[in-house]
Write an enzyme that holds these catalytic residues in place. Structure first.
Site, short mmCIF file in Angstrom:
data_model
loop_
_atom_site.label_atom_id
_atom_site.label_comp_id
_atom_site.label_asym_id
_atom_site.label_seq_id
_atom_site.Cartn_x
_atom_site.Cartn_y
_atom_site.Cartn_z
N SER A 221 36.75 41.60 38.32
CA SER A 221 38.21 41.16 38.00
C SER A 221 38.37 39.64 37.94
CB SER A 221 38.70 41.96 39.19
OG SER A 221 38.21 41.43 40.47
N LEU A 222 38.87 39.36 37.02
CA LEU A 222 39.06 37.95 36.93
C LEU A 222 40.95 37.45 36.85
CD1 LEU A 222 37.11 37.64 33.57
CD2 LEU A 222 36.34 37.04 35.87
N ASP A 253 43.61 46.77 44.42
CA ASP A 253 43.71 48.41 44.92
C ASP A 253 44.51 48.88 43.63
OD1 ASP A 253 42.83 47.27 47.30
OD2 ASP A 253 44.79 46.77 48.13
#
Length: 310
Positions: A221-222, A253
Site C-alpha cells: 500500500s502506498l 483496514d
C-alpha cells in the site's frame, strides 16, 4: 461469512480540537467513541458492502462490553473470548487548525496461554461456516507470533483463504505459515527485504519475491499513490484518484475488507483490486474510522486505474 480476528480490540475515541497544544488544557470540540481494532474495522466495512460478518478475538471488562455491544449494533456477530482485565482505549486527536492528527494507543491487558488456547479453539469452531479469514493488528501482552501461526495453520488446513495484516516482527515471523495475502507498507517491505526500496520498480520486485516465496497475493500500500500488487495472475500497478481526505485512519483496514469481500464472492483479482481501492479511498472521505458511504465508493470505482504490467 467472513471471519475477522482482533486480538487487541479497543474503544476508539476521536477528539476534534482547535489548536492542540502539548502541555496545555485542550478543549474538545466533539468526541466520538466506537468499537475499534483493525479486525473490527474490517468487519464493519465488509458488512457495509453487504457481507455477513463474525468478529472474534479477546475482550475484557466494561470496555469489552461496550465494544461487543457496538459490534452487534452494526449487525455483526460478536463471538469473542472474554478475559480478565479491561480492554484498551485508543485516542485519536484531530486538530482542525493544523490539519494534524495525534494518536495515543494504550497497550491493553495481558492474556494467558489458556486464553490463547481458548481463542484457537473458538476459531476452529467458527472456521467451517466462513469463506475467508482476516487476521488483523497486534497481539496483546502475553501472546506472540505463535498465536497467529496457529490460527493461520488451522485455516489453511481447512482450506480457507487467510489475509494477514500485521506489522513488525509479528509479520516477519508469521509469513512462514503462508497466509494467502499480506499488505505491507513501504517501511514493512523494507524490513522484510532488508533493502531501501526507493522506487516503484524496486517495490514491485520485492512484492514478486514474497509472492514467489509462497504468499499468493502481496499488496504494497502506498496511500494516496495507490498500491503495487503481485499475484498468481500477474503484477499490477494501481493508481487512485486524488480526494479531499478527512480521516485516513482505517483506510488500510477498508482495503483488507474489500479484498476479503472479493475473495468471498469469487471476484477476479482485478475486480477485487478495484473494490478494495475504492473502499479504501471512500473511507478517507468520512470522519468515522472504518466506515464509508456506498455512494462515495460507486463514484470512485470507475476512477481506479489497474494496470497489469507483467
Amino acid at each position: 461469512m467472513i471471519l475477522t480476528v482482533t486480538a487487541n480490540a479497543a474503544i476508539d475515541k476521536r477528539y476534534v480540537v482547535e489548536g492542540f497544544g502539548v502541555g496545555n488544557v485542550n478543549r474538545v470540540k466533539s468526541c466520538v467513541a466506537n468499537a475499534g481494532g483493525k479486525g473490527i474495522n474490517v468487519a464493519r466495512v465488509a458488512s457495509i458492502i453487504g457481507e455477513k460478518m463474525t468478529a472474534t478475538g479477546f475482550l475484557g471488562g466494561h470496555a469489552g462490553k461496550f465494544i461487543s455491544e457496538r459490534v452487534e449494533a452494526r449487525g455483526l456477530i460478536s463471538d469473542f473470548v472474554w478475559c480478565d482485565g479491561e480492554s484498551r482505549t485508543c485516542i485519536n486527536i484531530w486538530d482542525e487548525v493544523k490539519n494534524q492528527q495525534t494518536e495515543f494507543l494504550e497497550p491493553g491487558f495481558a492474556v494467558t496461554q489458556e486464553d490463547c488456547d481458548r481463542l484457537v479453539a473458538k476459531f476452529e469452531t467458527l472456521l467451517p461456516d466462513c469463506k475467508v479469514v482476516a487476521i488483523s493488528g497486534s497481539v496483546p501482552k502475553g501472546a506472540d507470533a505463535r498465536l497467529y501461526k496457529r490460527l493461520i495453520r488451522a485455516a489453511r488446513e481447512m482450506g480457507k483463504p487467510v489475509i494477514l495484516d500485521t506489522s513488525g516482527k509479528l509479520l516477519e515471523e508469521c509469513i512462514v505459515e503462508g497466509p494467502t495475502m499480506i499488505k505491507p507498507n513501504i517501511d514493512e517491505i523494507r524490513m522484510l527485504t532488508g533493502r531501501p526500496m526507493n522506487s516503484r520498480s524496486a517495490l514491485l520486485e520485492a512484492a514478486q519475491e514474497l509472492h514467489d516465496d509462497g504468499i499468493e497475493i502481496v499488496v504494497i500500500s502506498l496511500g494516496g499513490d495507490g498500491s503495487l500488487i503481485s499475484t498468481a495472475d500477474g503484477v499490477y500497478d494501481v493508481k487512485v484518484p486524488k480526494i479531499d481526505a478527512v480521516n485516513t485512519v482505517g483506510c488500510g483496514d477498508s482495503m483488507i475488507a474489500g479484498f476479503a469481500v472479493g475473495m468471498s464472492r469469487g471476484y477476479s483479482i482485478e475486480d477485487s483490486i478495484r473494490l478494495a481501492s475504492a473502499v479504501s479511498a471512500a473511507n478517507a472521505m468520512r470522519l468515522e474510522t472504518g466506515f464509508f458511504v456506498k455512494e462515495d465508493m460507486e463514484m470512485l470505482l470507475p476512477q481506479i486505474v489497474v494496470k497489469k504490467i507483467r
